[in-house]
Design a protein around this motif. Sequence first.
Motif, PDB file in Angstrom:
ATOM      1  N   GLY A  13      50.621   7.252  -0.238  1.00 33.44           N
ATOM      2  CA  GLY A  13      50.914   8.324  -1.186  1.00 33.44           C
ATOM      3  C   GLY A  13      51.328   9.610  -0.498  1.00 33.44           C
ATOM      4  N   THR A  14      51.648  10.610  -1.318  1.00 29.16           N
ATOM      5  CA  THR A  14      52.055  11.910  -0.785  1.00 29.16           C
ATOM      6  C   THR A  14      50.828  12.687  -0.297  1.00 29.16           C
ATOM      7  OG1 THR A  14      53.742  11.866  -2.495  1.00 29.16           O
ATOM      8  CG2 THR A  14      53.492  13.922  -1.321  1.00 29.16           C
ATOM      9  N   ALA A  15      49.665  12.440  -0.933  1.00 23.23           N
ATOM     10  CA  ALA A  15      48.445  13.155  -0.533  1.00 23.23           C
ATOM     11  C   ALA A  15      47.586  12.334   0.414  1.00 23.23           C
ATOM     12  CB  ALA A  15      47.625  13.525  -1.772  1.00 23.23           C
ATOM     13  N   LYS A  16      47.514  11.040   0.191  1.00 20.04           N
ATOM     14  CA  LYS A  16      46.657  10.204   1.037  1.00 20.04           C
ATOM     15  C   LYS A  16      47.207   8.781   1.164  1.00 20.04           C
ATOM     16  CE  LYS A  16      44.894   7.914  -2.718  1.00 20.04           C
ATOM     17  NZ  LYS A  16      46.170   7.985  -3.350  1.00 20.04           N
ATOM     18  N   GLY A 211      50.309  11.481  -9.341  1.00 19.20           N
ATOM     19  CA  GLY A 211      49.776  11.690  -8.001  1.00 19.20           C
ATOM     20  C   GLY A 211      50.007  13.125  -7.565  1.00 19.20           C
ATOM     21  N   GLU A 212      50.297  13.283  -6.277  1.00 10.92           N
ATOM     22  CA  GLU A 212      50.550  14.612  -5.726  1.00 10.92           C
ATOM     23  C   GLU A 212      52.040  14.960  -5.865  1.00 10.92           C
ATOM     24  OE1 GLU A 212      49.022  17.101  -4.064  1.00 10.92           O
ATOM     25  OE2 GLU A 212      50.640  17.938  -2.854  1.00 10.92           O
ATOM     26  N   GLY A 213      52.901  14.000  -5.524  1.00 13.71           N
ATOM     27  CA  GLY A 213      54.334  14.304  -5.503  1.00 13.71           C
ATOM     28  C   GLY A 213      55.147  13.573  -6.549  1.00 13.71           C
ATOM     29  N   THR A 214      54.603  12.483  -7.085  1.00 14.01           N
ATOM     30  CA  THR A 214      55.378  11.708  -8.058  1.00 14.01           C
ATOM     31  C   THR A 214      54.539  11.344  -9.272  1.00 14.01           C
ATOM     32  OG1 THR A 214      54.784   9.582  -7.073  1.00 14.01           O
ATOM     33  CG2 THR A 214      56.814  10.585  -6.278  1.00 14.01           C
ATOM     34  N   THR A 215      55.236  11.082 -10.352  1.00 15.52           N
ATOM     35  CA  THR A 215      54.590  10.554 -11.562  1.00 15.52           C
ATOM     36  C   THR A 215      55.311   9.265 -11.918  1.00 15.52           C
ATOM     37  OG1 THR A 215      53.924  12.737 -12.339  1.00 15.52           O
ATOM     38  CG2 THR A 215      54.138  11.024 -14.009  1.00 15.52           C
ATOM     39  N   ALA A 253      45.064  27.601  -3.245  1.00 17.25           N
ATOM     40  CA  ALA A 253      45.508  27.196  -4.582  1.00 17.25           C
ATOM     41  C   ALA A 253      44.979  25.796  -4.905  1.00 17.25           C
ATOM     42  CB  ALA A 253      47.031  27.230  -4.663  1.00 17.25           C
ATOM     43  N   GLU A 254      45.001  24.915  -3.894  1.00 20.75           N
ATOM     44  CA  GLU A 254      44.500  23.546  -4.096  1.00 20.75           C
ATOM     45  C   GLU A 254      43.000  23.576  -4.434  1.00 20.75           C
ATOM     46  OE1 GLU A 254      46.143  20.632  -4.116  1.00 20.75           O
ATOM     47  OE2 GLU A 254      44.462  19.233  -4.015  1.00 20.75           O
ATOM     48  N   GLU A 255      42.255  24.416  -3.687  1.00 20.70           N
ATOM     49  CA  GLU A 255      40.801  24.531  -3.957  1.00 20.70           C
ATOM     50  C   GLU A 255      40.552  25.049  -5.373  1.00 20.70           C
ATOM     51  OE1 GLU A 255      38.842  27.009  -1.071  1.00 20.70           O
ATOM     52  OE2 GLU A 255      39.607  25.783   0.584  1.00 20.70           O
ATOM     53  N   ILE A 256      41.320  26.077  -5.736  1.00 18.98           N
ATOM     54  CA  ILE A 256      41.153  26.660  -7.079  1.00 18.98           C
ATOM     55  C   ILE A 256      41.448  25.615  -8.146  1.00 18.98           C
ATOM     56  CG2 ILE A 256      42.151  28.349  -8.702  1.00 18.98           C
ATOM     57  CD1 ILE A 256      42.526  30.217  -6.274  1.00 18.98           C
ATOM     58  N   LYS A 257      42.533  24.829  -7.893  1.00 18.31           N
ATOM     59  CA  LYS A 257      42.918  23.804  -8.877  1.00 18.31           C
ATOM     60  C   LYS A 257      41.777  22.802  -9.062  1.00 18.31           C
ATOM     61  CE  LYS A 257      45.662  20.252  -7.934  1.00 18.31           C
ATOM     62  NZ  LYS A 257      46.856  19.452  -7.636  1.00 18.31           N
ATOM     63  N   ILE A 258      41.242  22.299  -7.932  1.00 19.39           N
ATOM     64  CA  ILE A 258      40.192  21.266  -8.019  1.00 19.39           C
ATOM     65  C   ILE A 258      38.945  21.849  -8.723  1.00 19.39           C
ATOM     66  CG2 ILE A 258      38.711  19.685  -6.686  1.00 19.39           C
ATOM     67  CD1 ILE A 258      41.554  18.908  -6.192  1.00 19.39           C
ATOM     68  N   GLY A 328      45.925   8.087 -10.957  1.00 21.56           N
ATOM     69  CA  GLY A 328      46.333   9.063  -9.942  1.00 21.56           C
ATOM     70  C   GLY A 328      45.364  10.232  -9.940  1.00 21.56           C
ATOM     71  N   GLY A 329      45.352  10.990  -8.849  1.00 17.67           N
ATOM     72  CA  GLY A 329      44.387  12.071  -8.684  1.00 17.67           C
ATOM     73  C   GLY A 329      44.440  13.129  -9.765  1.00 17.67           C
ATOM     74  N   THR A 330      45.637  13.404 -10.293  1.00 17.24           N
ATOM     75  CA  THR A 330      45.764  14.464 -11.293  1.00 17.24           C
ATOM     76  C   THR A 330      45.079  14.075 -12.605  1.00 17.24           C
ATOM     77  OG1 THR A 330      47.752  15.186 -10.160  1.00 17.24           O
ATOM     78  CG2 THR A 330      47.457  16.019 -12.386  1.00 17.24           C
TER      79      THR A 330
HETATM   80  N1  LIG Z   1      39.575  17.124  -9.746  1.00 25.18           N
HETATM   81  C1  LIG Z   1      40.893  17.241  -9.685  1.00 25.18           C
HETATM   82  N2  LIG Z   1      41.539  18.021 -10.584  1.00 25.18           N
HETATM   83  C2  LIG Z   1      42.872  18.163 -10.529  1.00 25.18           C
HETATM   84  N3  LIG Z   1      43.662  17.573  -9.630  1.00 25.18           N
HETATM   85  C3  LIG Z   1      43.081  16.787  -8.717  1.00 25.18           C
HETATM   86  C4  LIG Z   1      41.667  16.573  -8.684  1.00 25.18           C
HETATM   87  N4  LIG Z   1      41.390  15.740  -7.658  1.00 25.18           N
HETATM   88  C5  LIG Z   1      42.576  15.453  -7.067  1.00 25.18           C
HETATM   89  N5  LIG Z   1      43.583  16.082  -7.680  1.00 25.18           N
HETATM   90  C6  LIG Z   1      45.022  16.053  -7.329  1.00 25.18           C
HETATM   91  O1  LIG Z   1      45.475  14.737  -7.282  1.00 25.18           O
HETATM   92  C7  LIG Z   1      46.617  14.663  -6.398  1.00 25.18           C
HETATM   93  C8  LIG Z   1      46.422  13.495  -5.466  1.00 25.18           C
HETATM   94  O2  LIG Z   1      46.449  12.338  -6.233  1.00 25.18           O
HETATM   95  P1  LIG Z   1      46.727  10.917  -5.576  1.00 25.18           P
HETATM   96  O3  LIG Z   1      45.722  10.661  -4.514  1.00 25.18           O
HETATM   97  O4  LIG Z   1      46.823   9.956  -6.699  1.00 25.18           O
HETATM   98  O5  LIG Z   1      48.146  11.204  -4.931  1.00 25.18           O
HETATM   99  P2  LIG Z   1      49.049  10.276  -4.003  1.00 25.18           P
HETATM  100  O6  LIG Z   1      48.945   8.872  -4.475  1.00 25.18           O
HETATM  101  O7  LIG Z   1      48.697  10.507  -2.579  1.00 25.18           O
HETATM  102  O8  LIG Z   1      50.472  10.894  -4.266  1.00 25.18           O
HETATM  103  P3  LIG Z   1      51.801  10.253  -4.920  1.00 25.18           P
HETATM  104  O9  LIG Z   1      51.368   9.117  -5.781  1.00 25.18           O
HETATM  105  O10 LIG Z   1      52.395  11.364  -5.699  1.00 25.18           O
HETATM  106  O11 LIG Z   1      52.656   9.873  -3.780  1.00 25.18           O
HETATM  107  C9  LIG Z   1      46.663  15.988  -5.657  1.00 25.18           C
HETATM  108  O12 LIG Z   1      47.696  16.779  -6.204  1.00 25.18           O
HETATM  109  C10 LIG Z   1      45.299  16.594  -5.945  1.00 25.18           C
HETATM  110  O13 LIG Z   1      45.357  17.981  -5.965  1.00 25.18           O
END
Ligand SMILES: Nc1ncnc2c1ncn2[C@@H]1O[C@H](COP(=O)(O)OP(=O)(O)OP(=O)(O)O)[C@@H](O)[C@H]1O
Length: 407
Positions: A13-16, A211-215, A253-258, A328-330
């Motif tokens: 993924g884009t995040a992990k 996810g982080e970069g794609t839907t 910003a990421e911390e604030i979002k979570i 996905g994480g979002t």
């Molecule tokens: N509690 C939360 N609230 C909001 N967003 C969150 C939370 N936990 C994780 N995220 C977000 O989820 C995203 C990561 O999700 P995920 O691990 O599914 O991504 P990915 O699979 O690596 O990326 P992609 O699928 O886009 O390539 C990040 O943008 C992160 O900020």
Amino acid sequence: MLAKDISTGLDIGTAKVCAVIVERGEQDVPRVIGVGTSPSRGMRKGIVVDLDKTVRAVVDAVEQAEQMAGVEVDSMYVGIAGDHIRSFNSRGVIAVSRPDREITERDVGRVVDAAKAVAIPMDREILHVLPQEFVVDGQDGIQVALGMTGVRLEVEVHIITAASSAAQNVIKSVERAGFGVEELVLQPLGISSAVLDSDERELGVGLVDIGEGTTDVAIFRDGCIRHSSVLALGGGNVTNDIAIGLRTPLSKAEEIKISYAQALATEPAARGSIQVQGLGGRKDRSVSEAQLGTIVEARMEELLALACREIAKTDYADLLGTGIVLTGGTALMDGIVELAERIFALPVKVGIPCHIGGLEENVRDPRYAAGTGLALYGLDGGVQAKRNGKGHRSAVGRLRRWAGAFF
Ligand SMILES: Nc1ncnc2c1ncn2[C@@H]1O[C@H](COP(=O)(O)OP(=O)(O)OP(=O)(O)O)[C@@H](O)[C@H]1O
Ligand SMILES: [Mg+2]
């Protein structure tokens, strides 16, 4: 244990990067035996942009999973996404070959090949050719044509293609890490194996992985995937908006979002305030939660509305009997289910891998739906792609893996 009784899924993924190893348990119930994750810094919107970083993250995630499982794996089912993915439907027709008109495996292969014989641009390659239904002598709606009798065999297939360079770079990342790619699998196809049950696939469901970069958006109906598309937007856009809107570094910003983000900005008056670090050494400021809420809700609304529009463009918009599943994480963001229900006007739930044994607790999270699903897809034999003879196989030894880690 037989090799086919263990399967590894790899979600880059884009995040992990996430690796999940599953084994066939008693009574065919799969068991999770290993899970590994590593932050991914070499991907942007589903595309490899830094091979070395991606290779390291793959080695790291797989080794963690191997350690937990106490097994070594050589090859894996690897997910692919990105807005370079395209899909379309095609038809093939053949005359049944045997004199007694019984449809053989060869006939099924031939008709699928005929459906596949469409012009694909030079810079694209076919990922999957997924039979939707067979038609025998004009009788449609047939799921398994093998063994039936007829003269004329037709098939309707869903073809999914990827940009060759994007696919090759994913394969290269895995091979440089010293592993083989059993099959490149469209991400939603993998995810569906972990979070959808047979009723949902049958009655109709929209799968939206944010996810982080794609839907990734996919539609399942009558047991098959009917539509798939990928949007180049994800949780990263929300983080960016927060960074710009509140003038704070991306990491903050990421911390604030979570910690604080709500997809639905309710009762702004009742909200508190957040301490926000300033950019470039500027002083910290206090920002109201209502201000954050407006930024987050606007972007989440846009993102979900785009996913909804993707579904509305298809013939299946009114046929999603069971609603929408978010992964996905979002999907972890507070209020996302409520906002999505308002936008899709359908029941929405968050999809979490379940009904698997072993270390199930370690994957009970919508972020692990892809890794787990890819492994489960592999345990089923990756049937879909094997049926059409496609698959990137390579046997790469452990030695190459070490070499890959260092070069
Ligand atoms: N509690 C939360 N609230 C909001 N967003 C969150 C939370 N936990 C994780 N995220 C977000 O989820 C995203 C990561 O999700 P995920 O691990 O599914 O991504 P990915 O699979 O690596 O990326 P992609 O699928 O886009 O390539 C990040 O943008 C992160 O900020
Ligand atoms: Mg993902």
